[in-house]
Scaffold this active site. Structure first.
Site, PDB file in Angstrom:
ATOM      1  N   GLY A 175      33.121  30.544  18.881  1.00  0.00           N
ATOM      2  CA  GLY A 175      32.386  31.721  18.447  1.00  0.00           C
ATOM      3  C   GLY A 175      32.823  33.001  19.121  1.00  0.00           C
ATOM      4  O   GLY A 175      32.159  34.033  18.966  1.00  0.00           O
ATOM      5  N   GLU A 209      36.001  25.730  21.740  1.00  0.00           N
ATOM      6  CA  GLU A 209      36.490  25.579  20.366  1.00  0.00           C
ATOM      7  C   GLU A 209      36.685  26.942  19.704  1.00  0.00           C
ATOM      8  O   GLU A 209      35.921  27.313  18.797  1.00  0.00           O
ATOM      9  CB  GLU A 209      35.508  24.743  19.537  1.00  0.00           C
ATOM     10  CG  GLU A 209      35.437  23.286  19.905  1.00  0.00           C
ATOM     11  CD  GLU A 209      34.416  22.545  19.051  1.00  0.00           C
ATOM     12  OE1 GLU A 209      33.762  23.192  18.208  1.00  0.00           O
ATOM     13  OE2 GLU A 209      34.260  21.325  19.234  1.00  0.00           O
ATOM     14  N   PRO A 210      37.672  27.718  20.091  1.00  0.00           N
ATOM     15  CA  PRO A 210      37.897  28.999  19.411  1.00  0.00           C
ATOM     16  C   PRO A 210      38.472  28.788  18.016  1.00  0.00           C
ATOM     17  O   PRO A 210      39.290  27.903  17.789  1.00  0.00           O
ATOM     18  CB  PRO A 210      38.919  29.683  20.318  1.00  0.00           C
ATOM     19  CG  PRO A 210      39.690  28.540  20.924  1.00  0.00           C
ATOM     20  CD  PRO A 210      38.661  27.450  21.133  1.00  0.00           C
ATOM     21  N   ARG A 229      38.031  31.841  15.093  1.00  0.00           N
ATOM     22  CA  ARG A 229      38.256  33.234  14.728  1.00  0.00           C
ATOM     23  C   ARG A 229      39.147  33.944  15.743  1.00  0.00           C
ATOM     24  O   ARG A 229      40.047  34.703  15.383  1.00  0.00           O
ATOM     25  CB  ARG A 229      36.895  33.941  14.643  1.00  0.00           C
ATOM     26  CG  ARG A 229      36.939  35.409  14.278  1.00  0.00           C
ATOM     27  CD  ARG A 229      35.573  36.060  14.513  1.00  0.00           C
ATOM     28  NE  ARG A 229      34.484  35.240  14.032  1.00  0.00           N
ATOM     29  CZ  ARG A 229      34.004  35.272  12.793  1.00  0.00           C
ATOM     30  NH1 ARG A 229      34.525  36.097  11.916  1.00  0.00           N
ATOM     31  NH2 ARG A 229      33.009  34.490  12.442  1.00  0.00           N
ATOM     32  N   ARG A 235      33.687  37.553   2.961  1.00  0.00           N
ATOM     33  CA  ARG A 235      32.875  37.947   4.100  1.00  0.00           C
ATOM     34  C   ARG A 235      32.068  39.226   3.865  1.00  0.00           C
ATOM     35  O   ARG A 235      30.887  39.292   4.258  1.00  0.00           O
ATOM     36  CB  ARG A 235      33.728  38.080   5.353  1.00  0.00           C
ATOM     37  CG  ARG A 235      34.362  36.764   5.809  1.00  0.00           C
ATOM     38  CD  ARG A 235      35.033  36.889   7.173  1.00  0.00           C
ATOM     39  NE  ARG A 235      34.038  37.030   8.219  1.00  0.00           N
ATOM     40  CZ  ARG A 235      33.774  38.160   8.852  1.00  0.00           C
ATOM     41  NH1 ARG A 235      34.425  39.270   8.550  1.00  0.00           N
ATOM     42  NH2 ARG A 235      32.848  38.197   9.795  1.00  0.00           N
ATOM     43  N   TYR A 248      28.247  38.451   4.344  1.00  0.00           N
ATOM     44  CA  TYR A 248      27.674  38.840   5.633  1.00  0.00           C
ATOM     45  C   TYR A 248      27.565  40.355   5.815  1.00  0.00           C
ATOM     46  O   TYR A 248      27.250  40.813   6.926  1.00  0.00           O
ATOM     47  CB  TYR A 248      28.554  38.312   6.779  1.00  0.00           C
ATOM     48  CG  TYR A 248      28.834  36.841   6.761  1.00  0.00           C
ATOM     49  CD1 TYR A 248      27.801  35.910   6.746  1.00  0.00           C
ATOM     50  CD2 TYR A 248      30.138  36.369   6.783  1.00  0.00           C
ATOM     51  CE1 TYR A 248      28.064  34.551   6.749  1.00  0.00           C
ATOM     52  CE2 TYR A 248      30.424  35.010   6.788  1.00  0.00           C
ATOM     53  CZ  TYR A 248      29.381  34.106   6.771  1.00  0.00           C
ATOM     54  OH  TYR A 248      29.656  32.762   6.771  1.00  0.00           O
ATOM     55  N   CYS A 306      32.187  41.014 -11.585  1.00  0.00           N
ATOM     56  CA  CYS A 306      31.027  41.684 -12.165  1.00  0.00           C
ATOM     57  C   CYS A 306      29.771  41.397 -11.334  1.00  0.00           C
ATOM     58  O   CYS A 306      28.843  40.719 -11.777  1.00  0.00           O
ATOM     59  CB  CYS A 306      30.837  41.235 -13.614  1.00  0.00           C
ATOM     60  SG  CYS A 306      29.572  42.162 -14.497  1.00  0.00           S
ATOM     61  N   GLU A 307      29.778  41.879 -10.109  1.00  0.00           N
ATOM     62  CA  GLU A 307      28.665  41.743  -9.175  1.00  0.00           C
ATOM     63  C   GLU A 307      28.606  43.018  -8.333  1.00  0.00           C
ATOM     64  O   GLU A 307      29.643  43.519  -7.875  1.00  0.00           O
ATOM     65  CB  GLU A 307      28.885  40.557  -8.234  1.00  0.00           C
ATOM     66  CG  GLU A 307      28.977  39.206  -8.901  1.00  0.00           C
ATOM     67  CD  GLU A 307      27.646  38.495  -8.955  1.00  0.00           C
ATOM     68  OE1 GLU A 307      26.662  39.064  -8.435  1.00  0.00           O
ATOM     69  OE2 GLU A 307      27.601  37.392  -9.514  1.00  0.00           O
ATOM     70  N   TYR A 313      38.610  32.938   8.087  1.00  0.00           N
ATOM     71  CA  TYR A 313      37.597  32.849   7.028  1.00  0.00           C
ATOM     72  C   TYR A 313      37.918  33.768   5.846  1.00  0.00           C
ATOM     73  O   TYR A 313      37.014  34.254   5.177  1.00  0.00           O
ATOM     74  CB  TYR A 313      36.197  33.150   7.591  1.00  0.00           C
ATOM     75  CG  TYR A 313      35.867  32.277   8.768  1.00  0.00           C
ATOM     76  CD1 TYR A 313      35.580  30.930   8.588  1.00  0.00           C
ATOM     77  CD2 TYR A 313      35.880  32.774  10.071  1.00  0.00           C
ATOM     78  CE1 TYR A 313      35.313  30.108   9.672  1.00  0.00           C
ATOM     79  CE2 TYR A 313      35.613  31.956  11.160  1.00  0.00           C
ATOM     80  CZ  TYR A 313      35.320  30.622  10.946  1.00  0.00           C
ATOM     81  OH  TYR A 313      35.050  29.805  12.015  1.00  0.00           O
TER      82      TYR A 313
END
Length: 437
Positions: free
Chosen positions: A258, A293-294, A296, A332, A336, A364-365, A392
């Site tokens: 993280g 555990e990297p 990103r 993303r 987010y 179309c959003e 990601y």
């Protein structure tokens, strides 16, 4: 500042990419196009390994599963953490029948060839078919560790005849991250309750080889979240000492990853050395080895997404700039509200005045937007680069609106290799039975 620091800065900004080389890649491979620099991935791993010299570093493969990325990190000495059976199949030898089927179909072997002893399988509520694959692969690859986040999963593994290496995922009650949707440490979905973990670990030794404890605060943790990270690590240290006092010999305590990266140019990079020191202090004295555990952190700033401008529409006091990439290419921002820095890398962009525009995709959003950005005044046909897209990005790309997924290339020094070819509409419909046409 040392020479090593100059060669390996803590963050690579979008402005550091060669506009000329990005234009050449777009000309050769089309757009939208993901570009990932393996040299930068290696630099990021070495910085992480230097900061945690006595820890085991496992790459969280879900950030980017491109085969060249997995191989490069494995060659550097990283272990691999997998979140699904599909990721396991990428890094371990898949079933012979599947390999033969791939060969007959003319598909490249997607495996990275990592030893089982360097792989952790960390699933959340794994489907039966995933457990079937994991148990089969564990039989073929001794040393594979299966991380379990529920007592039910222990029973399901035992029912499949599995009696191998187990890591117990714990919910420490502490969460942090760049968005509430990724603050996993305080979410009951993840891990066994902290107050039940020691007893469950002791009981599990009757059926399995219990080798580790695991927890993860969340994704994209930055400086303001580090107090939560330290609290998580401290709780895991206390738990490890309790479990070890019950004569359970733990090999490792995995405090997750993280580790965040700066997505905006005015944000400072993470002080990784300070984080590592605080992590070791918070864990305290345990017999087990620390593991991190990297994901990103290793790949985000190693990647950019290239997309072409197809529409410039004046709207009130501003303008909407339409591009070929959208929420199906990079999810993303829509998922987010994430910010990704943008840059106009067209040949004459530096001679144009900057202008604030809204950059939007073709879906179309209303959610299909990359937000407002100051860019060298965009024109139809311009090439835009979207930064920090190595994590990601492609992994969340999808076929909504029947849109084929983009191509992906990797840079290895002067070499350029296609990691994923551009999908076609035929690829999108290939899974549909012909008799339904």
């Amino acid at each position: 500042m040392s020479a090593a620091t100059v060669r390996n800065p803590a963050v690579r900004r979008l402005a550091d990419w060669s506009a000329e080389r990005l234009r050449a890649l777009a000309d050769d491979h089309g757009t939208p196009l993901y570009v990932l620099d393996l040299d930068r991935v290696r630099q990021n791993y070495r910085r992480m390994a230097d900061a945690f010299p006595e820890a085991e570093v496992y790459y969280a493969a879900k950030a980017n599963t491109a085969r060249p990325v997995l191989r490069a990190l494995a060659d550097e000495g990283a272990g691999i953490e997998c979140a699904s059976a599909g990721e396991l199949a990428r890094v371990l030898d898949a079933r012979e029948a599947q390999c033969a089927s791939d060969a007959r179909a003319g598909r490249d072997d997607p495996r990275a060839g990592v030893a089982g002893s360097r792989v952790h399988y960390t699933a959340v509520n794994p489907p039966d078919r995933d457990l079937d694959v994991a148990v089969r692969l564990a039989d073929d690859h001794p040393g594979l560790t299966i991380t379990v986040g529920a007592a039910d999963t222990l029973d399901r593994l035992a029912e499949r005849g599995y009696d191998g290496r187990i890591c117990l995922r714990v919910n420490p009650g502490v969460g942090a991250g760049h968005h509430e949707k990724v603050a996993t440490g305080a979410d009951a979905k993840f891990g066994v309750p902290y107050d039940r973990a020691a007893d469950l670990a002791e009981d599990a030794t009757a059926r399995f080889e219990v080798v580790g404890l695991h927890a993860h605060a969340g994704s994209g943790i930055s400086g303001e979240d580090l107090s939560a990270h330290r609290e998580l690590v401290s709780r895991m240290g206390d738990l490890a000492r309790e479990v070890e006092s019950q004569d359970v010999e733990l090999e490792f305590v995995d405090v997750g990853g993280g580790f965040g990266v700066p997505y905006r140019p005015d944000e400072d990079p993470l002080d990784l050395d300070a984080v590592a020191a605080a992590t070791r202090e918070a864990l305290g004295e345990v017999d087990a080895t620390l593991a991190v555990e990297p994901g990103r952190y290793l790949v985000a700033d190693a990647g950019v997404l290239l997309t072409a401008v197809n529409t410039v529409k004046e709207a009130g006091d501003g303008a909407v700039v339409g591009v070929g990439a959208g929420m199906t290419t990079l999810a993303r921002p829509a998922l987010y509200d994430a910010h990704h820095e943008m840059r106009n890398v067209s040949a004459d962009a530096e001679r144009r005045p900057d202008r604030e525009v809204t950059v939007a995709g073709p879906v179309c959003e209303s959610a299909d937007t990359f937000g407002d950005h100051w860019l060298a005044d965009p024109e139809r046909g311009d090439l835009l680069a979207i930064g920090n897209s190595g994590a990601y990005g492609y992994e969340m790309a999808n076929q909504y609106n029947s849109r084929p997924r983009p191509a992906s290339v990797v840079l290895d020094g002067d070499d350029v290799r296609v990691a994923r070819r551009r999908e076609t509409i035929a690829d999108v419909t290939a899974v549909e039975p012909e008799d339904q046409a």
